[in-house]
Enzyme design. Structure first.
Site, PDB file in Angstrom:
ATOM      1  N   ARG A   1       0.855  -1.186   0.000  1.00 39.72           N
ATOM      2  CA  ARG A   1       0.000   0.000   0.000  1.00 39.72           C
ATOM      3  C   ARG A   1       0.895   1.241   0.000  1.00 39.72           C
ATOM      4  O   ARG A   1       2.014   1.209  -0.432  1.00 39.72           O
ATOM      5  CB  ARG A   1      -0.920  -0.034   1.233  1.00 39.72           C
ATOM      6  CG  ARG A   1      -1.890  -1.194   1.211  1.00 39.72           C
ATOM      7  CD  ARG A   1      -3.125  -0.890   2.048  1.00 39.72           C
ATOM      8  NE  ARG A   1      -2.827  -0.574   3.429  1.00 39.72           N
ATOM      9  CZ  ARG A   1      -2.776  -1.466   4.423  1.00 39.72           C
ATOM     10  NH1 ARG A   1      -2.986  -2.737   4.171  1.00 39.72           N
ATOM     11  NH2 ARG A   1      -2.520  -1.101   5.660  1.00 39.72           N
TER      12      ARG A   1
ATOM     13  N   GLY B   1       2.251 -10.345   9.514  1.00 36.86           N
ATOM     14  CA  GLY B   1       2.665  -8.959   9.395  1.00 36.86           C
ATOM     15  C   GLY B   1       1.596  -8.025   9.917  1.00 36.86           C
ATOM     16  O   GLY B   1       0.581  -8.462  10.467  1.00 36.86           O
ATOM     17  N   ASN B   2       1.830  -6.722   9.710  1.00 40.80           N
ATOM     18  CA  ASN B   2       0.916  -5.702  10.198  1.00 40.80           C
ATOM     19  C   ASN B   2      -0.031  -5.268   9.083  1.00 40.80           C
ATOM     20  O   ASN B   2       0.432  -4.777   8.040  1.00 40.80           O
ATOM     21  CB  ASN B   2       1.731  -4.495  10.676  1.00 40.80           C
ATOM     22  CG  ASN B   2       0.879  -3.252  10.798  1.00 40.80           C
ATOM     23  OD1 ASN B   2      -0.055  -3.222  11.588  1.00 40.80           O
ATOM     24  ND2 ASN B   2       1.178  -2.234  10.010  1.00 40.80           N
ATOM     25  N   GLU B   3      -1.309  -5.447   9.276  1.00 37.43           N
ATOM     26  CA  GLU B   3      -2.336  -4.982   8.340  1.00 37.43           C
ATOM     27  C   GLU B   3      -2.105  -5.513   6.933  1.00 37.43           C
ATOM     28  O   GLU B   3      -2.497  -4.878   5.952  1.00 37.43           O
ATOM     29  CB  GLU B   3      -2.387  -3.454   8.319  1.00 37.43           C
ATOM     30  CG  GLU B   3      -2.725  -2.843   9.673  1.00 37.43           C
ATOM     31  CD  GLU B   3      -2.663  -1.320   9.651  1.00 37.43           C
ATOM     32  OE1 GLU B   3      -2.532  -0.757   8.573  1.00 37.43           O
ATOM     33  OE2 GLU B   3      -2.743  -0.731  10.739  1.00 37.43           O
ATOM     34  N   GLN B   4      -1.445  -6.623   6.805  1.00 32.96           N
ATOM     35  CA  GLN B   4      -1.123  -7.158   5.487  1.00 32.96           C
ATOM     36  C   GLN B   4      -0.654  -8.592   5.657  1.00 32.96           C
ATOM     37  O   GLN B   4       0.013  -8.909   6.641  1.00 32.96           O
ATOM     38  CB  GLN B   4       0.014  -6.337   4.855  1.00 32.96           C
ATOM     39  CG  GLN B   4       0.326  -6.681   3.415  1.00 32.96           C
ATOM     40  CD  GLN B   4      -0.651  -6.024   2.465  1.00 32.96           C
ATOM     41  OE1 GLN B   4      -1.855  -6.001   2.724  1.00 32.96           O
ATOM     42  NE2 GLN B   4      -0.173  -5.489   1.375  1.00 32.96           N
TER      43      GLN B   4
END
Lengths: 264, 233
Positions: free
Chosen positions: B161, B200-203
């Site tokens: 992103r 992972g973070n937000e993904q």
């Protein structure tokens, strides 16, 4: 005979910017070890474990990046280039193993890659911020004297650039590497100018006999509403000699009932 | 509690795996998260002695008997945790690292983690854009009863992103990512506070990494069949 087990190498380290050192790793660890004697010397006391910025701050060569807006006064690796934050680290240690002993040089983490020189011998540490490195140094030790250790630490391959308005992970280039990503700055954090380059976790030498234990794994299983419990222990064993090792493996589990009193 | 000795011959130059016969414990003191009970820890010491040489190597670790499980709740989409069969209401803190210059002393870890426990938290989430935390961090989480949610090094902003959009297939070297992940698991896996690995973070990581992580981290079939309580998780 050296004492078995781990000795941390966490003091007496020196550091210098690689572009200011004309000597090779082989020279640094044989004929020309560095010293702090001269005021023009590029070498300074180093923070190991720690980062390049940590070392520069210790020597008052940068302002404290977490005080006010002083981080803005520190050159970012995106502007300086990677060489500016490529640093030599140097220390000495003594270790005198006996005939059947083996010695490993362990790095629990380096950011991002490194060349290690010990007494004139070179070893390459591969990339990756989150991996351990273990080098068998038994045959290159000077058992009766000082051992000279130099480590050339390279920053991440893709430190990236910080956009004028910052942003989540800067220009995202750091995501190409296996490293901490916050270092390009986030909504809660300013960019870390050296991207946390350095020997950032424990360095140690580890002495064993002919057989070495590695990476034990402990797992428990539960039965009868936790009344019946089993402990499963797996270990890796390495016989580093050219003869069959007849071993006794002992596992010993204790719990402290009261201070310094254990039930066996 | 337990003392056992096994004999073994290791060929020259060999590198082998060895599993001890399982050790039986009757009603051991269980390790509980902060606020649910004591953080009982047992010292596990393993020594190898070589005939004609004596002690060759040894290792010891503070181990806690605990069973942690979690599922996604269909009704809320939230993750439900159980520890030792008991549901636990998670009160968590987000964690990046203790210091941006990585001056990670034991004293600092102890102070920071005790502070979380004093705040009545029972979980710390190590964000994917930060570190795989160090054994000293986990040691104090073991001591103070903080469960740890440990993420690998993927973030939405750097891996798919952001503006401009970043590379969703990052990092460049997937094999290197897995080498680091596997080594990190080996470094930390014996800590009772370690509750959950997250990609992972937000993904999610790229497909090949995600599949490899899921495969490597799933419960071994031996324990799936052995552990009669696993169905409750």
């Amino acid at each position: 005979m050296a004492e078995l087990g781990k000795t941390e190498l966490d003091s007496g380290w020196l550091a210098a910017r690689s572009t200011e050192v004309d000597l090779t790793g082989i020279q640094l660890t044989t004929t020309h070890p560095p010293s702090l004697n001269s005021s023009s010397s590029p070498w300074m006391e180093a923070v190991v474990p720690g980062t390049v910025l940590g070392t520069l701050l210790k020597n008052k060569l940068i302002p404290d990046p977490f005080y006010g807006l002083e981080n803005d006064a520190i050159l970012d690796i995106g502007d300086s280039g990677r060489d500016y934050y490529t640093f030599w680290f140097f220390t000495t240690f003594k270790c005198a193993p006996s005939g059947n002993q083996h010695v490993d040089l362990n790095f629990r983490a380096i950011n991002y890659s490194a060349e290690v020189y010990l007494n004139g011998h070179k070893k390459i540490l591969p990339k990756g911020m989150f991996r351990r490195h273990s080098l068998d140094i038994t045959d290159i030790l000077h058992p009766d004297g000082q051992n000279l250790l130099a480590v050339l630490v390279h920053p991440p391959d893709h430190p990236g650039n910080i956009p004028p308005k910052g942003g989540q992970g800067g220009d995202h280039e750091i995501g190409k590497d296996v490293a901490a990503q916050y270092v390009e700055g986030w909504d809660w954090m300013t960019p870390i100018r050296d991207r946390n380059t350095g020997i950032w976790d424990e360095v140690s030498i580890y002495v064993t006999g002919p057989v070495k234990i590695a990476d034990p794994h402990l797992v428990s299983s539960f039965f009868d509403n936790y009344e019946r419990v089993y402990l499963h222990a797996t270990i890796e064993l390495e016989n580093r000699n050219d003869w069959v090792a007849e071993c006794s493996l002992i596992i010993h589990v204790t719990t402290e009932l009261v201070e310094n009193a254990c039930l066996v | 509690e337990q003392l056992q000795t096994q004999n073994l011959s290791i060929p020259p130059g060999a590198h082998i795996d060895y599993t001890f016969p399982q050790l039986f414990f009757y009603k051991p003191n269980l390790w509980w998260p902060n606020g649910m009970g004591k953080q009982s820890l047992y010292n596990v010491a393993i020594t190898v002695e070589v005939k004609g040489y004596g002690e060759s190597d040894s290792w010891s670790h503070q181990f806690g008997f605990r069973q942690i499980g979690s599922t996604i709740d269909n009704a809320t989409g939230g993750r439900l945790f159980k520890v030792n069969g008991q549901p636990i209401f998670i009160r968590g803190g987000n964690w990046i690292l203790s210091d941006g210059l990585l001056r990670l002393s034991k004293k600092r870890y102890q102070t920071d983690i005790k502070f979380h426990a004093d705040m009545n938290f029972n979980m710390i989430r190590c964000w994917g854009g930060g570190l795989a935390e160090r054994p000293e961090f986990y040691h104090y989480c073991d001591i103070y009863g903080l469960l740890v949610w440990q993420e690998f090094w993927i973030t939405g902003d750097c891996d798919g992103r952001g503006d401009p959009v970043s590379n969703p297939n990052g990092p460049l070297d997937h094999d290197l990512f897995l080498i680091c992940a596997r080594d990190t698991v080996k470094l930390l896996r014996n800590h009772p506070s370690l509750a959950l690995w997250v990609g992972g973070n937000e993904q999610t990581p790229p497909d090949d990494i995600n599949k490899a992580l899921k495969n490597d981290l799933k419960l071994h079939p031996y324990f799936e069949s052995l552990n009669e309580l696993s169905s409750t998780f």
